[in-house]
Write an enzyme that holds these catalytic residues in place. Sequence first.
Site, PDB file in Angstrom:
ATOM      1  N   ASP A 119       0.861  -1.171   0.000  1.00  0.00           N
ATOM      2  CA  ASP A 119       0.000   0.000   0.000  1.00  0.00           C
ATOM      3  C   ASP A 119       0.910   1.237   0.000  1.00  0.00           C
ATOM      4  O   ASP A 119       2.086   1.160   0.340  1.00  0.00           O
ATOM      5  CB  ASP A 119      -0.930  -0.018   1.229  1.00  0.00           C
TER       6      ASP A 119
ATOM      7  N   GLU B 282      -9.912   7.371   4.135  1.00  0.00           N
ATOM      8  CA  GLU B 282      -8.976   6.822   5.120  1.00  0.00           C
ATOM      9  C   GLU B 282      -8.346   7.908   5.989  1.00  0.00           C
ATOM     10  O   GLU B 282      -8.151   9.018   5.547  1.00  0.00           O
ATOM     11  CB  GLU B 282      -7.879   6.038   4.395  1.00  0.00           C
TER      12      GLU B 282
HETATM   13  C1  BGC Z   1      -4.353   7.555  -1.184  1.00  0.00           C
HETATM   14  C2  BGC Z   1      -4.092   8.033  -2.536  1.00  0.00           C
HETATM   15  C3  BGC Z   1      -4.053   9.513  -2.434  1.00  0.00           C
HETATM   16  C4  BGC Z   1      -2.906   9.854  -1.551  1.00  0.00           C
HETATM   17  C5  BGC Z   1      -2.788  11.300  -1.346  1.00  0.00           C
HETATM   18  C6  BGC Z   1      -3.176   7.864  -0.370  1.00  0.00           C
HETATM   19  O1  BGC Z   1      -3.309   7.341   0.890  1.00  0.00           O
HETATM   20  O2  BGC Z   1      -4.569   6.216  -1.222  1.00  0.00           O
HETATM   21  O3  BGC Z   1      -5.023   7.549  -3.391  1.00  0.00           O
HETATM   22  O4  BGC Z   1      -3.898  10.115  -3.657  1.00  0.00           O
HETATM   23  O5  BGC Z   1      -2.994   9.225  -0.311  1.00  0.00           O
HETATM   24  O6  BGC Z   1      -1.474  11.674  -1.066  1.00  0.00           O
HETATM   25  C1  BGC Z   2      -5.101   3.051   0.442  1.00  0.00           C
HETATM   26  C2  BGC Z   2      -5.402   1.955  -0.523  1.00  0.00           C
HETATM   27  C3  BGC Z   2      -5.283   2.423  -1.934  1.00  0.00           C
HETATM   28  C4  BGC Z   2      -3.927   3.054  -2.165  1.00  0.00           C
HETATM   29  C5  BGC Z   2      -3.733   3.610  -3.541  1.00  0.00           C
HETATM   30  C6  BGC Z   2      -3.828   3.737   0.099  1.00  0.00           C
HETATM   31  O1  BGC Z   2      -3.614   4.859   0.896  1.00  0.00           O
HETATM   32  O2  BGC Z   2      -5.008   2.525   1.741  1.00  0.00           O
HETATM   33  O3  BGC Z   2      -6.666   1.426  -0.274  1.00  0.00           O
HETATM   34  O4  BGC Z   2      -5.471   1.365  -2.808  1.00  0.00           O
HETATM   35  O5  BGC Z   2      -3.733   4.091  -1.233  1.00  0.00           O
HETATM   36  O6  BGC Z   2      -4.442   4.753  -3.764  1.00  0.00           O
END
Ligand code: BGC
Ligand code: BGC
Length: 820
Positions: free
Chosen positions: A289, A490
């Site tokens: 991740d 998240e």
């Molecule tokens: C998310 C990404 C998002 C990024 C922002 C990640 O945790 O999964 O999709 O663009 O944070 O910096």
């Molecule tokens: C999230 C994932 C996601 C990835 C890519 C992460 O921060 O936890 O679920 O797939 O970012 O965007």
Amino acid sequence: MPWPKVTSVVAPDPAIEEKVEAILAQMSVEEKVGQMIQPEIKEVTPQDIKDYHIGSVLNGGGSVPNNDRYAKASDWVALADSFFEAAADCADGKVYVPMMWGTDAVHGVGNVVGATLFPHNIALGATGNPELIRQIGEVTAREIAAIGIDWDFSPTVAVVRDDRWGRTYESYSEDPQIVRDYAAKMVEGLQGAGDSSEFLNTEHVIATAKHFIGDGGTINGIDRGDCVDDEQVLCDIHGAGYISAIEAGVQSVMASFNSWHGEKLHGHKHLLTTVLKDTMGFDGLVVGDWNGHGFIEGASVLDCPQAINAGLDIFMVPDPDWKVLFQNTVEQINSGIISSERADDAVRRILRVKLRAGLFEREKPSQRPLAGRDEIIGSPEHRAVARQAVRESLVMLKNKNNVLPLNPQQKVLVAGDGADNLSKQAGGWSVTWQGTGTTRDDFPGSTSVLDGIRDAVDGAGGSLEVKEDGNYSVKPDVAIVVWGEGPYAEMQGDVQNLLYKESAGRDWALLKKLQAEGIPVVSLFMTGRPLWVNRELNASDAFVVIWQPGTEGAGVGDVLFTNAEGKAAHPIKGKLTFSWPRTPDQGPLNVGDADYDPLFPYGYGLAYGESDTLGDDLPEEYDASFEASDEMQVFNMRPVEPFSIVLEGCKNDRTALSGNSAETTSITVSCVDRHVQEDARRALWNGAGEGMVALSTRDRQVMVDYLENDGALVFELKVDLAPTDAVVLRLGCGPNSNSDLDITDTIAALVGQGWSRVIVPLHLFPDVGSDFGLVLPPEEFFYRVLEPFTLVTAGQLDLRFSFVQVQKHTAGKAIEVSAC
Ligand code: BGC
Ligand code: BGC
């Protein structure tokens, strides 16, 4: 060990295995490592793909080709082509391995404006319709294929046990059995059935079961926290979705940010290798991740043999310096810190998945049948599936006197800030990562909840009045009030208790007002999780949870009204797959608990005609501390509701920061990382004239309590470039009623000091008790503020801030600064 051996419908194929070995045998260490590195599209060029033999890329939430939010399918495909061709350029004699691109289509292709966005998983759980889940997977796969992408980071198979987690809505249920049933169906929909000719053909994409494992079981529901369940529970509850996803042939599993008993999953050899690969028999690839490997103890984002040694196959590394990770990994293989057997195993898995997906034979993205076809994205057939999902997901908690379904030939009032609000409808992972900062224009082709109600009422000859604040001009026969949580994703969506506090009591007041006027009130509650809404339940005659329904909000109206025969046009049939709390601080509450005492149990959901015994006298008291009233949070990783960031340049050009960055004539503001992704903002003044950045709201915030209780404005910032002109910190209250404090010296002293916490006593602001707040009626004089944190300068300045709040009992005599 509790873990079962799982048999995948996608059986090992000797012909594929032979090819894997033949390709692997020709690859250099650099070519192998390239397959193991996954940069983000903003941080990688086609030349890099060629030079570093990169095997895959991702686009994060809200990350789009050319930074253009409104990119067309053809723009996505053009970028995919450029990556594809770079990987295919084997003039230097290297062996050809095709590229893959992964994206988060967690409820439809959220990053694409105009895509069909489905209700979030918690709502799909309520439909109890696994076949529908399969169809949603199919539709999602087609829309992904239309933008030339091969791989989806979905489904989330978390079994969420503590609803305070900000990703609760990504979960189908607190019950492992439901997650087990659904995970398989979603994988089948996305990839095509593993034993059919559809499997990973040009209309399907690689699916990912995530986040392995225990993400829904962390202590206090904290994102990226620690799960301390024993191994049997880990398997029986949190493993359920992986078992069925693997059976259904899922080709990728994402390692989780969380720990198990203090050890990060990205570095957990027992769980990644012994359990997932060796015991369960998963033969696809394990992707990390977002820089998640960097949290392993003793490792960093750019130096992390631990993760590969533990069993990670691909580093997801959006970090701009991913080339350093590439070099380090090459060296670690050459020196034996990572064994060549382990590296080969990782690459073998990646090649196997690419071969199974037919990528080796596939022409470039733009030549694939669905690619570049905008008409597939958000097509009427796709939207019809989403609308069906909306209809089936509604859960009715209360229906006093069988208020619902409604006769549409009445005078209907629609109120509440959710009625015509696509941002609330869509929730997180919608156009932007957190789903914040969007407008109706970001969802072309969508329908709002209001649209559906209007269609039903107009179509039947009723009359409709729409007043967000409920101040109708004609007394209605019934009021439909649409309200609830705003979008989040998240980390930023985590809460400390389940008290519904989104509107600080405004929604409750609206319901009570209408009820007091003798109008039957139908509440439509938008939410990503069960919340304590006893007060709002009491103030409603009917109460329907509509979740975050996505782009097809009109599906709600389909269900609320009767048809020409006077019968419900559609049944209401959603059932809770999460238990509903009896108190705001009930903590983990799950069906099967020893002392299970929910307000509404798992499986609850009234049908039309069923009698409702709820009454209007649920306890309304709760501990005041749940409201955290000693502080007014303004910015905490992101603007805290109701604040948002606005900036203004010297030409009076004012704009809001809704995506990753925004620009005016004199100032640019962008999202940057401090501890975690995008938890800070950078403000860069160019010296062209006066520029300002503010945390701003349209609802005046009461300051009197803070002023009278030694309040201070507290913020954390880091100054990277000294100011070239005076800097003002402003409490903004509208034109002619600001209070400006010169803080040039404080800012100048912070240059190069790293992150610092600054405490500014409110009493230092000039005129804070006199003309401040002038525009208000006398009884509300002073003490109210629209922009509690504003920085203004006409010179150049470069700084970052990550936290802002107004808090009581903090003020000393002067400004205080400390490192943080
Ligand atoms: C998310 C990404 C998002 C990024 C922002 C990640 O945790 O999964 O999709 O663009 O944070 O910096
Ligand atoms: C999230 C994932 C996601 C990835 C890519 C992460 O921060 O936890 O679920 O797939 O970012 O965007």
